[in-house]
Design a protein around this motif. Sequence first.
Motif, short mmCIF file in Angstrom:
data_model
loop_
_atom_site.label_atom_id
_atom_site.label_comp_id
_atom_site.label_asym_id
_atom_site.label_seq_id
_atom_site.Cartn_x
_atom_site.Cartn_y
_atom_site.Cartn_z
N ASP A 1 34.05 47.22 40.48
CA ASP A 1 32.39 47.79 40.92
C ASP A 1 32.15 48.50 42.32
OD1 ASP A 1 32.29 45.41 42.79
OD2 ASP A 1 30.73 44.81 41.55
N LEU B 1 42.87 38.47 35.85
CA LEU B 1 43.43 38.70 37.02
C LEU B 1 43.06 38.37 37.61
CD1 LEU B 1 45.65 40.08 39.30
CD2 LEU B 1 44.28 42.11 39.17
N HIS B 2 41.78 37.67 38.04
CA HIS B 2 41.01 36.74 39.20
C HIS B 2 41.28 35.11 38.85
CE1 HIS B 2 36.79 39.54 39.44
NE2 HIS B 2 38.38 39.97 39.91
N ALA C 1 31.52 48.12 37.09
CA ALA C 1 31.07 47.12 36.40
C ALA C 1 30.97 46.69 37.14
CB ALA C 1 32.08 45.99 35.13
N GLY D 1 29.51 43.15 39.68
CA GLY D 1 29.73 41.75 39.31
C GLY D 1 32.09 41.63 39.61
N HIS D 2 32.50 42.63 39.05
CA HIS D 2 34.01 42.53 38.94
C HIS D 2 34.67 43.26 40.01
CE1 HIS D 2 32.97 40.98 34.56
NE2 HIS D 2 32.19 41.91 34.48
N LYS D 3 35.60 42.59 40.81
CA LYS D 3 35.95 43.55 41.94
C LYS D 3 37.64 43.36 41.73
CE LYS D 3 33.49 42.16 45.03
NZ LYS D 3 32.78 42.87 45.77
N ALA D 4 37.90 43.12 40.37
CA ALA D 4 39.93 43.74 39.88
C ALA D 4 39.88 43.18 38.52
CB ALA D 4 40.35 43.03 41.10
N LEU E 1 37.82 45.70 35.08
CA LEU E 1 36.90 46.39 36.09
C LEU E 1 36.76 46.03 37.07
CD1 LEU E 1 34.97 44.37 32.34
CD2 LEU E 1 35.95 46.37 32.86
#
Lengths: 387, 387, 387, 387
Positions: free
Chosen positions: D167, D285-286, D263, D265-268, D165
């Motif tokens: 954004d 991954l975060h 999505a 709020g989700h970078k990766a 996800l």
Amino acid sequence: MSTKKQLRIGLIGTGFMGRTHSNGYNRVPNFFPELEFTPVLKAVCSRNAEKVQAFADQWGYESIETDWKALIARDDIDAVDICTPNDSHAEIAIAAAKAGKMILCEKPLSRNLAEGQAMVDAIEKAGVQSTVWYNYRRLPAVTLAKQIVDSGKLGKIYHYRANFLQDWTISADLPQGGTGLWRMDSEAAGSGVTGDLLAHCIDTAMWLNGAITDVSAVTETFVKERMHQLTGKVQPVGIDDACIFHCHFANGSLGLFESTRYARGHKALYTFEINGADASIRWDLHDLNRLEYFDHRDESIVRGWRSIIVTDGDQPYMNKWWVGGLGIGYEHSFIHQVADFLKSLEAGTPCSPTFKEALQTQKVCEAVIESANSRSWKDTNVDGDFV
Amino acid sequence: MSTKKQLRIGLIGTGFMGRTHSNGYNRVPNFFPELEFTPVLKAVCSRNAEKVQAFADQWGYESIETDWKALIARDDIDAVDICTPNDSHAEIAIAAAKAGKMILCEKPLSRNLAEGQAMVDAIEKAGVQSTVWYNYRRLPAVTLAKQIVDSGKLGKIYHYRANFLQDWTISADLPQGGTGLWRMDSEAAGSGVTGDLLAHCIDTAMWLNGAITDVSAVTETFVKERMHQLTGKVQPVGIDDACIFHCHFANGSLGLFESTRYARGHKALYTFEINGADASIRWDLHDLNRLEYFDHRDESIVRGWRSIIVTDGDQPYMNKWWVGGLGIGYEHSFIHQVADFLKSLEAGTPCSPTFKEALQTQKVCEAVIESANSRSWKDTNVDGDFV
Amino acid sequence: MSTKKQLRIGLIGTGFMGRTHSNGYNRVPNFFPELEFTPVLKAVCSRNAEKVQAFADQWGYESIETDWKALIARDDIDAVDICTPNDSHAEIAIAAAKAGKMILCEKPLSRNLAEGQAMVDAIEKAGVQSTVWYNYRRLPAVTLAKQIVDSGKLGKIYHYRANFLQDWTISADLPQGGTGLWRMDSEAAGSGVTGDLLAHCIDTAMWLNGAITDVSAVTETFVKERMHQLTGKVQPVGIDDACIFHCHFANGSLGLFESTRYARGHKALYTFEINGADASIRWDLHDLNRLEYFDHRDESIVRGWRSIIVTDGDQPYMNKWWVGGLGIGYEHSFIHQVADFLKSLEAGTPCSPTFKEALQTQKVCEAVIESANSRSWKDTNVDGDFV
Amino acid sequence: MSTKKQLRIGLIGTGFMGRTHSNGYNRVPNFFPELEFTPVLKAVCSRNAEKVQAFADQWGYESIETDWKALIARDDIDAVDICTPNDSHAEIAIAAAKAGKMILCEKPLSRNLAEGQAMVDAIEKAGVQSTVWYNYRRLPAVTLAKQIVDSGKLGKIYHYRANFLQDWTISADLPQGGTGLWRMDSEAAGSGVTGDLLAHCIDTAMWLNGAITDVSAVTETFVKERMHQLTGKVQPVGIDDACIFHCHFANGSLGLFESTRYARGHKALYTFEINGADASIRWDLHDLNRLEYFDHRDESIVRGWRSIIVTDGDQPYMNKWWVGGLGIGYEHSFIHQVADFLKSLEAGTPCSPTFKEALQTQKVCEAVIESANSRSWKDTNVDGDFV
């Protein structure tokens, strides 16, 4: 790269910190190409010629030395990086200062305050650039914490708490002293967790929250005797296995610090939290790309601790790396410190923490040990101008 | 239900704790139908007749009183439940004991050690059943922690740490004393966070880890003067806004405790952690159905802190409630304490913590305050037999 | 309490849901004293006279019945609460409606759409009040999610995802059907996880995000045959052990739903997340007092998911309970639903979800099962006016 | 270092992936000194001579090219590393294979299955070594997941779920195509999130859980038209902004995949979870140094998800780095892939994922897009021998 000014490094010590520093020097040109200076790995020094050659090969040092005095005497070295056990920091640093070298010294500055003061005197007399590798300051989340504090977002500070918990010395069979274990030997290390771990916490704390004025501490050595690797004999253990202290900061806030190597389940749990009237922050080394932030000014029904993934380009250092969401690691703190040192050369400014600043941390460590030994409060005599 | 033995309750005090206890009595018959005793809400007492009648209507008390002495004098009351501010605990408890009533007293036992000792003397002389509402022991995750400790899973204990952090008194405009605010008034409360919050942490700690032998503390009152609600005047604040102490346990472990009402972002963050040679546990009231557990004996590559959702039928108290995964709340700790009190009547045993056990917590609180005031270590003189 | 209007309840079914509903009725007077109506536990019905009497004693029902038709026929019952397995929902509800009773029916409304439609027809013809116990709507964090969505804070919605993961049927030795296991029997239950678990997710989803228009699903029955408790024979399993579907919402967002009883490690992991152009929210039943919220409008360097502890007085329902930080549990969702039902009587309004609203969830469930069976997309024909 | 065998690299493309690969080559000699081969940065190629020279200076490439055909024609290049946008992968790879070069190709292998098949044919005909940079396999926590799966600890697998996800494309003002934005252009990229993000998830999934046999997908393009950076015109958007699919694996488990760039709020947020009969694992991954593991065989009262900090020396790759608790970052996955490629040369074995293996991921991607377009299930025709 021929147009860059060179910072010719002589590294002394090829252990864990020798590796982290070497990696720092090697990475900077790739990620900070705009810097005027570039590090050149001129020489590395350690007693064992074979091992130091292997290290030089692995990390790209141009030459080796087996006597640090020879390294310091070389004309082609601009800066000496001290990665040896604590008991040689003072002697090497003072000699290097006399030789007019810049000095990058691994933390803690020294085994005790007296040694540290002599080191400060030496570099001040010599007028050379100095820095101490309190690397955690340069993790992006920690640097962001500093930005937040300096912005005034937290309001009046009431509480600062930090701990550094490990669990690697619980076994009574672990020997003390010797290769890879000098941190267990009070002669070599000066102290146990106080100098090894709490020194980090204290450095960060005074950077973020100002001077610590007085402390009340307790220490404990859970395993009283251990076999010494060098003598082969079972000897009393001289280091502190655990240390807890509470304190006052000059700004009126209360501090609480704890460190131990007997907290089963924690490898390197360095955490800190600051509570201010308006907002709070906290951080945890086990999840180092994250900073938590609570802002009381948020609308009440949707107010909560924010989990900030510190990986965006507008967050400290992160425009040098990848893209949002993709974290960096422990080693990057050293890369950033090298970059900041090079920047300080460019700007002609000190690179914090200088020896003088690191001496303040040493004062707190000394007061902590004295407080624990005497079961009484001790003033730190930290000189606030330098923190 | 006609075949049940009755425990006829007289409740004194209709504040926050009056509500939690009343709910406890009301819920037990639904969830612990096997008990021989059943609570009967005979009477509730508070000064204001109208308010106490409304409370009686809401919670199902059969009658009201406006004078606690009248309540104690009644023949149809078996047990007196004291939910008043701390400054009346001793007087009521001593009178109730003389009247031969069982006593359930809200924590802390008393404002200070002298009062607490007099209470213990009174109930011992009268030979009546007593308990103090240190309710957190009865949350399933905390009771599970006790089971784990008692099983020996942790091995030798090195560290115990706990804190209880709140943020509701930061505003300097908050008055002290008066309705809903007696916890801010040292006359009524005895102390600030020490008796209100740390008393919980100390009770749990000595239950889990044995006697605390000596303490070194610091307290702070961040807002020095506040308007008093009763007098309308700005007066010095007598309570401790924050309290930190470290200590030794009789088993050789180090303890660390902190409490404050100035930790922005924390409503009721009661957490504790215990580190043993083999395993560690930790818990957090904000996520009360979870216990974290680390077992060093797990296979190394898959070793880590386990997040245990304490909601299964083989975990403490949970066979009384719903099904796995469906959590309970704060109030259930009181329901469990009522059930355990009823069980103790059935078994003819004390219901821990008795007044005598709660007095040990009082000793630690007293030593903490004295240590902070004198800036020195203090022995607690805890009597280990009772913990 | 004599001045209150009575809602005289007749409960049918004494299983898990019989307990949660009974607790709901019992708690409301203590925590919602301001309501005009009060529930009266008039009668409880189940086939086994001894067991139902024990249930009545435990929960305070005034009388028992062993034939639900007899219960429905009683004049002293205002509302029938249906807690039986799904295969009797329709027959009982239709009969109760004909008898002019209000109906509170445990979810799912019915085994299938045809039954559900007949139930809606019956209550509409009778003009009686109805509600279905989709209890999770009434957890404070979920109700807060609804407030946030309705406030427009999220902006245009792109994604809705939810799952409900359990692990209690993995063992092939678990029988199907019979006491406590009717959820394993497709005759009794209608479907497996789709009606049992996904129905909750779908109800919440359409409440928060509007109508689901079409679905593409897959189901799986991992254990194909199980011993049937009633017949003693090994028989094919008719329920879905797992179900996944993706879908479109009428507002253009994409939906993703998954449920299973084969997700080792999850007891009752109901989670949902909504992503909007401006903000996102997510929630997890295992930590039910917390809502997470991300607001892209926050200052970028300190932007992050907020962990909101939903326990403050200005958050939904929480002014009825304790103080900030002190969480409530699963059971409170039912207490809140009782309170809201009583309020709806006071106000003369429907109590959502009515049978008609719950029928929309049934439509989605039916389309999901049909889609899985036919391996094709199916329209739901949800009537948006009712969601 | 003179005794090492050289792997002479020619890199094509100097964008984000050009940087991660270059860093990989540069780091390997420091951290994997035992390898027989060492990478030599012979040449880097990009159209703009000035920019590519700057890149070469920054990363230490010996020379530059502005035409990739010239680079491929050079005798002093052993391996071609393709970091260009997807639309040139096939052409370059086929030419490089014909020239007898080893090929390291950035993922996804190709824009579509036909291109990918041609690439496989080319390398097979040429008999050259190939690998595709599905780097996430080589994060220690992910490799540990592989070890756990292969050990059989999970038991029979029931569920696999993954998402990725982001954004970053929510703003309708973001242009499509052009420098830094070719991922928005279906001509250059082939697809949107399916090839960019889900390809990672699919690669990991088939590596861990075997072949995906059939899929049912939905895609969405939320912003239908965007200004094209190259043409300056507002044009229809051809890529998928979001893609969801469920599927069957050959081992009977169900799969669920979702990816989006909407999505908030989700970078990766790349996460996966696997549920087996005996144990489950999940990863995010975060928080990349952590693997979560649940083992049902743990004693029931202390059973829970374990949070494994994957930083110890007995965990994959971690004996190369620092000490326990000190995490590494995203970039290390590439360093590990370089090391593994060099090891494969030493061993004379393929370096997974080879082009042929990566083609299987391409088959799934193709089936996913076709399924979404046709609103029907599609077989993948994955050849299980290669996964």
